[in-house]
Enzyme design. Structure first.
Site, PDB file in Angstrom:
ATOM      1  N   ASP A   1       2.960  23.610  56.929  1.00 35.94           N
ATOM      2  CA  ASP A   1       3.298  23.061  55.618  1.00 35.94           C
ATOM      3  C   ASP A   1       3.402  24.285  54.719  1.00 35.94           C
ATOM      4  OD1 ASP A   1       3.113  22.184  52.942  1.00 35.94           O
ATOM      5  OD2 ASP A   1       2.295  20.284  53.637  1.00 35.94           O
ATOM      6  N   HIS A   2       4.611  24.690  54.375  1.00 38.46           N
ATOM      7  CA  HIS A   2       4.752  26.005  53.743  1.00 38.46           C
ATOM      8  C   HIS A   2       4.055  26.080  52.386  1.00 38.46           C
ATOM      9  CE1 HIS A   2       8.159  24.330  51.448  1.00 38.46           C
ATOM     10  NE2 HIS A   2       8.009  25.345  50.621  1.00 38.46           N
TER      11      HIS A   2
ATOM     12  N   HIS B   1       3.411  18.057  51.457  1.00 32.07           N
ATOM     13  CA  HIS B   1       2.983  18.999  50.419  1.00 32.07           C
ATOM     14  C   HIS B   1       2.025  18.355  49.404  1.00 32.07           C
ATOM     15  CE1 HIS B   1       6.137  21.162  52.265  1.00 32.07           C
ATOM     16  NE2 HIS B   1       7.133  20.751  51.524  1.00 32.07           N
TER      17      HIS B   1
HETATM   18  C1  BG6 Z   1      10.707  21.528  51.538  1.00 30.28           C
HETATM   19  C2  BG6 Z   1      11.558  20.319  51.317  1.00 30.28           C
HETATM   20  O1  BG6 Z   1       9.637  21.231  52.386  1.00 30.28           O
HETATM   21  O2  BG6 Z   1      10.199  21.970  50.295  1.00 30.28           O
HETATM   22  C3  BG6 Z   1      12.683  20.621  50.349  1.00 30.28           C
HETATM   23  O3  BG6 Z   1      12.097  19.881  52.556  1.00 30.28           O
HETATM   24  C4  BG6 Z   1      12.138  21.192  49.076  1.00 30.28           C
HETATM   25  O4  BG6 Z   1      13.442  19.457  50.074  1.00 30.28           O
HETATM   26  C5  BG6 Z   1      11.192  22.337  49.367  1.00 30.28           C
HETATM   27  O5  BG6 Z   1      13.216  21.642  48.292  1.00 30.28           O
HETATM   28  C6  BG6 Z   1      10.497  22.813  48.123  1.00 30.28           C
HETATM   29  O6  BG6 Z   1       9.815  23.977  48.424  1.00 30.28           O
HETATM   30  P1  BG6 Z   1       9.556  25.089  47.328  1.00 30.28           P
HETATM   31  O7  BG6 Z   1       8.763  26.127  48.049  1.00 30.28           O
HETATM   32  O8  BG6 Z   1      10.882  25.567  46.836  1.00 30.28           O
HETATM   33  O9  BG6 Z   1       8.798  24.387  46.247  1.00 30.28           O
END
Ligand code: BG6
Length: 510
Positions: free
Chosen positions: A196-197, A259
């Site tokens: 989960d980045h 997230h």
């Molecule tokens: C991803 C989603 O996990 O997270 C995307 O699939 C989204 O739809 C993105 O745009 C948002 O990540 P960040 O790091 O730009 O907030």
């Protein structure tokens, strides 16, 4: 710090020896590899965070020579990395990158591929360890793991074998369970890294530090002092080129199930007994289990779904979701969700958590706002309209840091009061969906630390909550589109809080 001339991996990375591995990427020609993983390797190299002996093997179906592939990687680093490629650093990384053509749906190819990895391992003196990173469409996850198992690659001799899975981890609880069962046939739970980045972002890692290293916060982190907590992950971006995926996913599966649930658990969890991975994960799990039963009756009042219509963002016209290429003209997919949740435990009963996420909104930012309870209407506050509460705002991106809002005397008037902010945050464009979070996560994978990854029971609990909300959405007919691109979402999302006498902080109605 990125002074490449001083690049000495061992100096910066005390674990470099133990981390040595071949990093195998299934989906080596895909977007994720080019935009996130390769730039992440490059920056890790500059920062001396790569293992002492390290090789990347990208697997793809396309016919590409190693040179051609490396040229593409160079172009991606040039385009997406926060540090542009420098000749010396690139010449080091280039030699670590290999390309292997494999149709990963054909199980017969895996034995030969194993032999290829062994050869690279011998030449580079890696010692057996492998990371298998599945950067492919989810329908291939199970097939690839079967291939790894059939060829014996999953348990390499002499080293570790780790599996990294990108989201979506299933599309609901049933499919997630099935996928998990397949993975466990080849890998132990402790060798599975569910990415989960968001957990790689600096401020997300800072939530626990802020809560558990500051007596002032921990003492008041409960329903006696906190009026409500708001978690807002709002984006200006639309669905880009990912319509195919997004149409079957929607904001609930794309952002809430993973997230937002992760952030919620970090904000609401009890202090763990120690900082071991499982102690932390167990406390996070308890939060999800304490979420008040989400019945259809509850949802009728407390959830708002939205889908954007055409509008204007930063002065430019943008199409509505249904006008995006390949999206059905009557699509019922939600691009926005606002939700009120209750966590029914002693710490939080009575304090609502408001959640909001959406695409094509006026403001792109991720923030957690903790609103403290008002003081009684006496003394300075007696007979005044002034009602600025104390707020603690954890800014995840693009601002990174914390600010605290409190009240002071307004010296420009005789006896006025004004609110002021103590702000430690700075703007860091690198906190968006960029390789930076991946650098941290890849480092942890190589090191064998899965604290920032989701354990199966967390995923299971998150799906249990998300499934109920998704089912409710699917059964209901929605009047989409119901917000203009460039606004802050449907009017009902504002009414959700107004009904409780509250409003969204940061990003009101536009
Ligand atoms: C991803 C989603 O996990 O997270 C995307 O699939 C989204 O739809 C993105 O745009 C948002 O990540 P960040 O790091 O730009 O907030």
């Amino acid at each position: 710090m990125t002074a490449f001339n001083n690049y000495t991996p061992r100096d910066n990375n005390p674990d470099g020896d133990k981390m040595s591995a071949i990093f195998v990427i299934f989906g080596g020609t895909g977007d994720l590899t080019h935009r996130k993983l390769m730039p992440a390797f490059y920056n890790m190299l500059l920062d001396g965070l790569l293992p002492v002996r390290f090789m990347v093997v990208s697997v793809g179906r396309r016919d590409l020579s190693e040179d051609e592939y490396r040229r593409q990687v160079y172009a991606s680093i040039d385009r997406y990395s926060r540090n542009k490629p420098d000749d010396k650093a690139w010449s080091v990384l280039k030699d670590m990158i290999h390309y292997y053509k494999l149709d990963f749906t054909d199980l017969t190819g895996y034995h030969e591929f194993n032999g290829y990895l062994d050869k690279i391992d011998r030449e580079a003196g890696i010692g057996g360890s492998r990371v298998f990173y599945l950067a492919v469409a989810p329908e291939y996850f199970e097939t690839i793991v079967q291939g790894l198992k059939a060829s014996g690659m999953h348990k390499p001799e002499g080293g570790f074998g780790r599996l990294v899975i990108e989201k979506p981890f299933g599309k609901d609880l049933v499919t997630a369970k099935k996928l998990n069962k397949e993975l466990l046939k080849a890998f132990d739970e402790s060798s599975i890294y569910r990415i989960d980045h968001y957990l790689g972002k600096e401020m997300i890692q800072n939530i626990m530090v802020l809560r558990f290293c500051n007596s002032i916060f921990e003492a008041i982190w409960n329903n006696k002092f906190i009026d409500n907590i708001q978690i807002s992950l709002t984006e200006k971006l639309g669905v880009g080129t990912r319509q195919g995926y997004y149409e079957n996913s929607g904001a609930m599966r794309d952002m809430v199930q993973n997230h937002i649930m992760q952030i919620l658990t970090l904000v609401a969890m009890e202090p763990p007994v120690n900082l071991k991975t499982d102690s932390i994960r167990t406390e996070k799990l308890k939060v999800m289990e304490a979420i008040e039963d989400i019945s259809p009756e509850f949802l009728r009042e407390n959830v708002v779904f939205g889908q954007y219509g055409p509008g204007v963002i930063d002065g430019l016209p943008v199409p509505g979701y249904r006008q995006e290429p390949d999206v059905p003209v009557d699509s019922g997919t939600e691009t926005f969700v606002a939700l009120k949740l209750h966590i029914n435990n002693f710490r939080w009963a009575g304090t609502p958590f408001y959640i909001r996420t959406g695409k094509r909104l006026a403001r792109g930012s991720s923030e957690i706002v903790v609103q403290f309870k008002d003081l009684p209407n006496i003394l300075y506050l007696k007979d005044r309209d002034f009602r600025e509460p104390n707020l603690l705002v954890l800014r995840i991106q693009p601002g990174v840091g914390v600010y605290f809002q409190f009240n002071v005397r307004d010296f420009s008037t005789h006896n006025g009061i004004m609110s002021t902010k103590m702000d430690t945050s700075h703007v860091d464009a690198g906190q968006g969906n960029t390789p930076k979070a991946y650098e941290r996560l890849i480092y942890d994978i190589l090191k064998g630390d899965n604290t920032l990854f989701s354990r199966w029971d967390e995923v299971e609990a998150a799906w249990t909550v998300a499934d109920r909300i998704i089912t409710y959405r699917e059964q209901k007919k929605h009047n989409f589109p119901n917000y203009d691109a460039g606004s802050m979402g449907p009017v009902r999302a504002f009414e959700l809080l107004a009904r409780d006498g509250r409003s969204w902080w940061n990003g009101g109605m536009i």
